[in-house]
Scaffold this motif. Structure first.
Motif, short mmCIF file in Angstrom:
data_model
loop_
_atom_site.label_atom_id
_atom_site.label_comp_id
_atom_site.label_asym_id
_atom_site.label_seq_id
_atom_site.Cartn_x
_atom_site.Cartn_y
_atom_site.Cartn_z
N ARG A 178 3.63 12.09 7.68
CA ARG A 178 2.52 11.17 7.42
C ARG A 178 3.00 9.73 7.60
O ARG A 178 4.11 9.37 7.18
CB ARG A 178 1.99 11.38 6.01
N ARG B 167 -2.38 5.80 -4.30
CA ARG B 167 -3.22 7.01 -4.37
C ARG B 167 -3.68 7.44 -2.99
O ARG B 167 -3.62 8.63 -2.64
CB ARG B 167 -4.44 6.77 -5.27
N ASP B 168 -4.13 6.48 -2.20
CA ASP B 168 -4.59 6.81 -0.84
C ASP B 168 -3.44 7.29 0.03
O ASP B 168 -3.58 8.25 0.81
CB ASP B 168 -5.25 5.59 -0.20
N SER C 256 -2.46 10.82 -0.74
CA SER C 256 -3.54 11.79 -0.59
C SER C 256 -3.51 12.38 0.81
O SER C 256 -2.62 12.08 1.61
CB SER C 256 -4.89 11.12 -0.85
N SER C 257 -4.53 13.16 1.13
CA SER C 257 -4.66 13.71 2.48
C SER C 257 -5.64 12.90 3.32
O SER C 257 -5.98 13.30 4.44
CB SER C 257 -5.13 15.17 2.41
N GLN C 258 -6.10 11.76 2.81
CA GLN C 258 -7.07 10.93 3.52
C GLN C 258 -6.47 10.41 4.82
O GLN C 258 -5.31 10.00 4.88
CB GLN C 258 -7.49 9.74 2.64
N SER D 11 -8.83 3.21 5.39
CA SER D 11 -9.07 3.08 3.95
C SER D 11 -9.21 1.60 3.62
O SER D 11 -8.45 0.78 4.13
CB SER D 11 -7.91 3.68 3.16
#
Length: 281
Positions: free
Chosen positions: A112, A218-219, A222-224, A228
């Motif tokens: 990621r 948090r973002d 995450s899997s987002q 964002s």
């Protein structure tokens, strides 16, 4: 994700993000410009620190070796000297360096990649910007950020790398450069010095950097994917912010509005939007 490679962790946002990450069980590696390691927030002896002459001059092959074994790259570095960064040619070097980092991360098998953008990438003519708002950058800085976002969004997912571009709105707080609005207000008012301002009518999405860092972390974890917005979703005028700070010192009399002309290129209103949370059935 347990192993995170960070750039820019000694900057205004990076220090706040590092403080947030300290609350989790993460192994951190900081890639920093030489001589800046002392600025890391709450330094931990378990952290891995790599110092280089210039983060943006390192080739993809170097990043591929450096990022090997890491789960997430959180890229927060960029040239950001107040008064200069908006039009600086250094933005071009930041673009090429970011793309080299992304290529190296992909070669290293990083799962990621999260990068930081700016709300100034958006078309701000409506005053409100959500993740789906078209881009229309008006400065070299914003154009460079938008170009990075577009290139990485089109390439990293095809290579199997989860990608998120987090656009920051108007942040203030601990560690802020003293030349920025909120820090300058505190500095001058604390010394009893008058502050010359524009009309103060501009509406902005202001947010404390520690709150923004918590949202960003948090973002990032995450899997987002995609875009964002790191924002409050609330608009406040520059005048209201200035007056609220002046009230802490009991010195509204030191605020001199209309002493400076409004910037004609400055959007009158910038408010961010985040996606509505999904309802649980």
């Amino acid at each position: 994700m347990t192993r995170i490679l960070l750039t820019g962790s000694t900057g205004f946002v990076g220090r706040a993000v590092t403080k947030q990450l300290r609350r989790g069980d993460y192994e951190l590696c900081h890639v920093l410009r030489q001589g800046t390691a002392g600025r890391i927030c709450e330094p931990d002896e378990m952290d891995h620190i790599i110092e280089v002459q210039d983060v943006f001059s390192m080739p993809a092959c170097w990043w591929a070796e450096t990022a090997r074994g890491y789960d997430l790259v959180l890229h927060m570095a960029w040239y950001a000297e107040p008064g200069k960064y908006q039009t600086s040619l250094n933005n071009l070097q930041c673009v090429s360096g970011t793309l080299a980092l992304a290529e190296g991360a992909q070669r290293a098998g990083v799962l990621r990649f999260v990068g930081l953008g700016t709300c100034l990438e958006y078309d701000l003519s409506s005053g409100v910007a959500g993740p789906d708002t078209p881009v229309d950058p008006q400065s070299p800085y914003a154009a460079a950020k938008a170009a990075c976002a577009m290139a990485l969004q089109k390439t990293l997912p095809l290579a199997g790398v989860s990608f998120l571009w987090a656009r920051l709105f108007y942040l203030y707080g601990a560690g802020e450069d003293p030349r920025r609005l909120v820090a300058s207000l505190h500095s001058n008012l604390a010394r009893g010095q008058p502050v010359k301002l524009s009309s103060g009518a501009q509406i902005r999405d202001f947010m404390d950097v520690d709150v923004a860092a918590a949202m960003l972390v948090r973002d990032a974890l995450s899997s987002q994917t995609g875009i964002s917005n790191i924002c409050s979703g609330v608009g406040t005028s520059v005048r209201a912010i200035a007056e609220s700070i002046a009230d802490q010192y009991g010195r509204r009399d030191l605020l001199i509005f209309d002493a400076r002309p409004d910037n004609p290129d400055d959007p009158p209103c910038v408010i961010g939007q985040r996606p509505e949370p999904l309802l649980q059935s």
